[in-house]
Design an enzyme around this catalytic site. Structure first.
Site, PDB file in Angstrom:
ATOM      1  N   GLY A  15      50.856  39.917  -0.016  1.00  0.00           N
ATOM      2  CA  GLY A  15      49.465  39.470   0.137  1.00  0.00           C
ATOM      3  C   GLY A  15      49.308  38.006  -0.222  1.00  0.00           C
ATOM      4  O   GLY A  15      48.343  37.606  -0.874  1.00  0.00           O
ATOM      5  N   ASN A  92      51.035  41.827  -5.396  1.00  0.00           N
ATOM      6  CA  ASN A  92      49.689  41.250  -5.437  1.00  0.00           C
ATOM      7  C   ASN A  92      48.728  41.901  -4.437  1.00  0.00           C
ATOM      8  O   ASN A  92      47.517  41.903  -4.663  1.00  0.00           O
ATOM      9  CB  ASN A  92      49.819  39.740  -5.144  1.00  0.00           C
ATOM     10  CG  ASN A  92      48.481  39.101  -4.872  1.00  0.00           C
ATOM     11  OD1 ASN A  92      47.664  38.919  -5.778  1.00  0.00           O
ATOM     12  ND2 ASN A  92      48.215  38.770  -3.605  1.00  0.00           N
ATOM     13  N   SER A 144      43.786  44.518 -13.089  1.00  0.00           N
ATOM     14  CA  SER A 144      42.430  43.958 -13.122  1.00  0.00           C
ATOM     15  C   SER A 144      41.774  44.344 -14.442  1.00  0.00           C
ATOM     16  O   SER A 144      42.211  45.299 -15.110  1.00  0.00           O
ATOM     17  CB  SER A 144      41.626  44.555 -11.962  1.00  0.00           C
ATOM     18  OG  SER A 144      40.243  44.300 -12.114  1.00  0.00           O
ATOM     19  N   TYR A 157      38.976  51.702  -7.031  1.00  0.00           N
ATOM     20  CA  TYR A 157      39.604  50.462  -7.524  1.00  0.00           C
ATOM     21  C   TYR A 157      40.065  50.642  -8.973  1.00  0.00           C
ATOM     22  O   TYR A 157      41.205  50.300  -9.324  1.00  0.00           O
ATOM     23  CB  TYR A 157      38.605  49.318  -7.386  1.00  0.00           C
ATOM     24  CG  TYR A 157      39.204  47.943  -7.574  1.00  0.00           C
ATOM     25  CD1 TYR A 157      40.072  47.401  -6.632  1.00  0.00           C
ATOM     26  CD2 TYR A 157      38.892  47.173  -8.692  1.00  0.00           C
ATOM     27  CE1 TYR A 157      40.615  46.127  -6.796  1.00  0.00           C
ATOM     28  CE2 TYR A 157      39.426  45.898  -8.862  1.00  0.00           C
ATOM     29  CZ  TYR A 157      40.289  45.387  -7.908  1.00  0.00           C
ATOM     30  OH  TYR A 157      40.818  44.126  -8.076  1.00  0.00           O
ATOM     31  N   LYS A 161      43.919  50.428 -10.281  1.00  0.00           N
ATOM     32  CA  LYS A 161      44.389  49.389 -11.208  1.00  0.00           C
ATOM     33  C   LYS A 161      44.861  49.982 -12.533  1.00  0.00           C
ATOM     34  O   LYS A 161      45.732  49.423 -13.209  1.00  0.00           O
ATOM     35  CB  LYS A 161      43.284  48.346 -11.440  1.00  0.00           C
ATOM     36  CG  LYS A 161      42.929  47.560 -10.177  1.00  0.00           C
ATOM     37  CD  LYS A 161      44.148  46.921  -9.534  1.00  0.00           C
ATOM     38  CE  LYS A 161      43.810  45.996  -8.394  1.00  0.00           C
ATOM     39  NZ  LYS A 161      45.011  45.471  -7.712  1.00  0.00           N
ATOM     40  N   ILE A 190      37.406  36.172 -10.236  1.00  0.00           N
ATOM     41  CA  ILE A 190      37.971  34.915  -9.716  1.00  0.00           C
ATOM     42  C   ILE A 190      37.355  34.685  -8.327  1.00  0.00           C
ATOM     43  O   ILE A 190      37.120  35.651  -7.579  1.00  0.00           O
ATOM     44  CB  ILE A 190      39.515  34.998  -9.574  1.00  0.00           C
ATOM     45  CG1 ILE A 190      40.170  35.738 -10.748  1.00  0.00           C
ATOM     46  CG2 ILE A 190      40.115  33.620  -9.378  1.00  0.00           C
ATOM     47  CD1 ILE A 190      40.271  35.002 -12.034  1.00  0.00           C
TER      48      ILE A 190
HETATM   49  P1  NAD Z   1      42.234  38.702  -1.403  1.00  0.00           P
HETATM   50  O1  NAD Z   1      41.477  39.751  -0.670  1.00  0.00           O
HETATM   51  O2  NAD Z   1      41.794  37.291  -1.294  1.00  0.00           O
HETATM   52  O3  NAD Z   1      43.781  38.778  -1.014  1.00  0.00           O
HETATM   53  C1  NAD Z   1      44.460  40.008  -0.987  1.00  0.00           C
HETATM   54  C2  NAD Z   1      45.684  39.854  -0.158  1.00  0.00           C
HETATM   55  O4  NAD Z   1      46.335  41.130  -0.022  1.00  0.00           O
HETATM   56  C3  NAD Z   1      45.358  39.380   1.253  1.00  0.00           C
HETATM   57  O5  NAD Z   1      46.323  38.436   1.650  1.00  0.00           O
HETATM   58  C4  NAD Z   1      45.483  40.662   2.065  1.00  0.00           C
HETATM   59  O6  NAD Z   1      45.772  40.446   3.417  1.00  0.00           O
HETATM   60  C5  NAD Z   1      46.632  41.339   1.338  1.00  0.00           C
HETATM   61  N1  NAD Z   1      46.718  42.754   1.640  1.00  0.00           N
HETATM   62  C6  NAD Z   1      45.760  43.694   1.560  1.00  0.00           C
HETATM   63  N2  NAD Z   1      46.238  44.879   1.973  1.00  0.00           N
HETATM   64  C7  NAD Z   1      47.533  44.679   2.314  1.00  0.00           C
HETATM   65  C8  NAD Z   1      48.559  45.512   2.817  1.00  0.00           C
HETATM   66  N3  NAD Z   1      48.350  46.817   3.076  1.00  0.00           N
HETATM   67  N4  NAD Z   1      49.780  44.983   3.053  1.00  0.00           N
HETATM   68  C9  NAD Z   1      50.022  43.666   2.810  1.00  0.00           C
HETATM   69  N5  NAD Z   1      49.085  42.820   2.340  1.00  0.00           N
HETATM   70  C10 NAD Z   1      47.860  43.336   2.107  1.00  0.00           C
HETATM   71  O7  NAD Z   1      42.268  39.180  -2.910  1.00  0.00           O
HETATM   72  P2  NAD Z   1      42.582  38.382  -4.247  1.00  0.00           P
HETATM   73  O8  NAD Z   1      41.309  38.167  -4.936  1.00  0.00           O
HETATM   74  O9  NAD Z   1      43.494  37.264  -3.996  1.00  0.00           O
HETATM   75  O10 NAD Z   1      43.348  39.532  -5.059  1.00  0.00           O
HETATM   76  C11 NAD Z   1      44.750  39.596  -5.196  1.00  0.00           C
HETATM   77  C12 NAD Z   1      45.091  40.735  -6.147  1.00  0.00           C
HETATM   78  O11 NAD Z   1      44.477  40.480  -7.416  1.00  0.00           O
HETATM   79  C13 NAD Z   1      44.566  42.087  -5.689  1.00  0.00           C
HETATM   80  O12 NAD Z   1      45.480  43.084  -6.047  1.00  0.00           O
HETATM   81  C14 NAD Z   1      43.287  42.242  -6.478  1.00  0.00           C
HETATM   82  O13 NAD Z   1      42.926  43.588  -6.641  1.00  0.00           O
HETATM   83  C15 NAD Z   1      43.659  41.572  -7.777  1.00  0.00           C
HETATM   84  N6  NAD Z   1      42.494  41.085  -8.541  1.00  0.00           N
HETATM   85  C16 NAD Z   1      41.684  40.123  -8.038  1.00  0.00           C
HETATM   86  C17 NAD Z   1      40.583  39.704  -8.792  1.00  0.00           C
HETATM   87  C18 NAD Z   1      39.639  38.647  -8.329  1.00  0.00           C
HETATM   88  O14 NAD Z   1      38.623  38.431  -9.016  1.00  0.00           O
HETATM   89  N7  NAD Z   1      39.880  37.967  -7.233  1.00  0.00           N
HETATM   90  C19 NAD Z   1      40.340  40.273 -10.038  1.00  0.00           C
HETATM   91  C20 NAD Z   1      41.200  41.255 -10.503  1.00  0.00           C
HETATM   92  C21 NAD Z   1      42.283  41.648  -9.766  1.00  0.00           C
END
Ligand code: NAD
Length: 252
Positions: A15, A92, A144, A157, A161, A190
């Site tokens: 991702g 990720n 998370s 979710y 997590k 974020i």
């Molecule tokens: P985002 O949606 O911007 O990016 C997620 C990425 O994962 C994307 O590139 C998407 O295409 C890819 N993805 C989703 N399903 C997929 C699959 N089946 N196969 C391959 N790739 C896949 O999200 P983000 O905010 O960058 O989050 C990244 C990670 O961090 C996630 O696991 C999310 O749950 C976790 N997270 C994010 C936050 C936040 O506030 N942004 C907070 C806590 C945890």
């Protein structure tokens, strides 16, 4: 001080086209790591790879849906043929579907769990055999704050997590004899695409900000910096744990 602590290492990040995956990719590239970047769509992923190459490392892209076992098998074959050795895995890829439990259908529930938890299982299952015997290895799982606490409308979710934290601890014990550390990163809010429903709603955004002791959202670069540290030799005694990076949300 060594400004390229990850020189000679190669990281596989799922991702990685945007958000935290992209930020961690660039942080690791700046530290000298070569990158195997995976996502379902190659267009945006190419942009991450191009940005990483500016740091003088090799970066290649691989199309893969982490929920599909045959695609993950092909990803491992292709990435290991290209890079020979991969020592760092960053699980990720993740998705969030926000609504009350009774409004979920089974396919939606499974999609959330499959992406975070089964995706991490499949990636580890495919790559870990090749990571053994190197005297160094790093696995980072993106959990998370929702793996620790909850808010309404996040059942799938939170379940995904929290499960990832269990996977992290158990795998850390299995891989400790190989000096492969396994840790989770638990971000708070974020400013990425995943949070657009919050960011685009000023009232909701304010509600979230008012609950963050530091009074602001986290920056993607802050997650990148943490990933870089956890991958460095200096973090070699940290395993089976989870680092909250949430502006104090979970301290309340
Ligand atoms: P985002 O949606 O911007 O990016 C997620 C990425 O994962 C994307 O590139 C998407 O295409 C890819 N993805 C989703 N399903 C997929 C699959 N089946 N196969 C391959 N790739 C896949 O999200 P983000 O905010 O960058 O989050 C990244 C990670 O961090 C996630 O696991 C999310 O749950 C976790 N997270 C994010 C936050 C936040 O506030 N942004 C907070 C806590 C945890």
């Amino acid at each position: 001080m060594n400004d390229k602590p990850l020189r000679g290492k190669t990281a596989l990040i799922t991702g990685a086209s945007k958000g935290l995956g992209r930020a961690m990719a660039l942080a690791l590239a700046e530290a000298g790591a070569h990158l195997a970047l995976a996502a379902r769509n190659l267009d945006q992923l190419q942009q991450t790879a191009a940005a990483a190459r500016h740091f003088g490392v090799e970066a290649d892209v691989f199309e893969a849906d982490v929920t599909d076992e045959s695609q993950v098998t092909r990803l491992a074959q292709a990435a290991l043929a290209r890079f020979d050795k991969i020592q760092i895995l960053i699980n990720n890829a993740g998705i969030n579907i926000r609504k009350p439990l009774i409004d979920f259908n089974l396919a939606e529930w499974r999609r959330v769990l499959d992406t975070s938890v089964t995706g991490a299982f499949l990636i580890c299952h495919a790559f870990v055999p090749h990571m053994k015997g190197q005297g160094y290895g790093r696995i980072l799982n993106l959990s998370s704050t929702m793996g620790h606490v909850a808010i309404p409308g996040r059942t799938a979710y939170c379940a995904s997590k929290t499960a990832l934290l269990g996977l992290t601890r158990a795998l850390a014990l299995e891989l400790a004899p190989e000096a492969i550390t396994v840790n989770a990163i638990s971000p708070g809010l974020i400013g990425t695409e995943m949070n657009l429903p919050i960011l685009q709603n000023p009232e909701l955004k304010q509600q979230f900000l008012s609950r963050i002791p530091l009074g602001r959202m986290g920056k993607v670069e802050e997650i990148g910096a943490l990933a870089r540290f956890l991958c460095a030799e200096a973090a070699g005694y940290i395993t089976g744990t989870d680092i909250l990076i949430d502006g104090g949300w979970c301290a309340q």
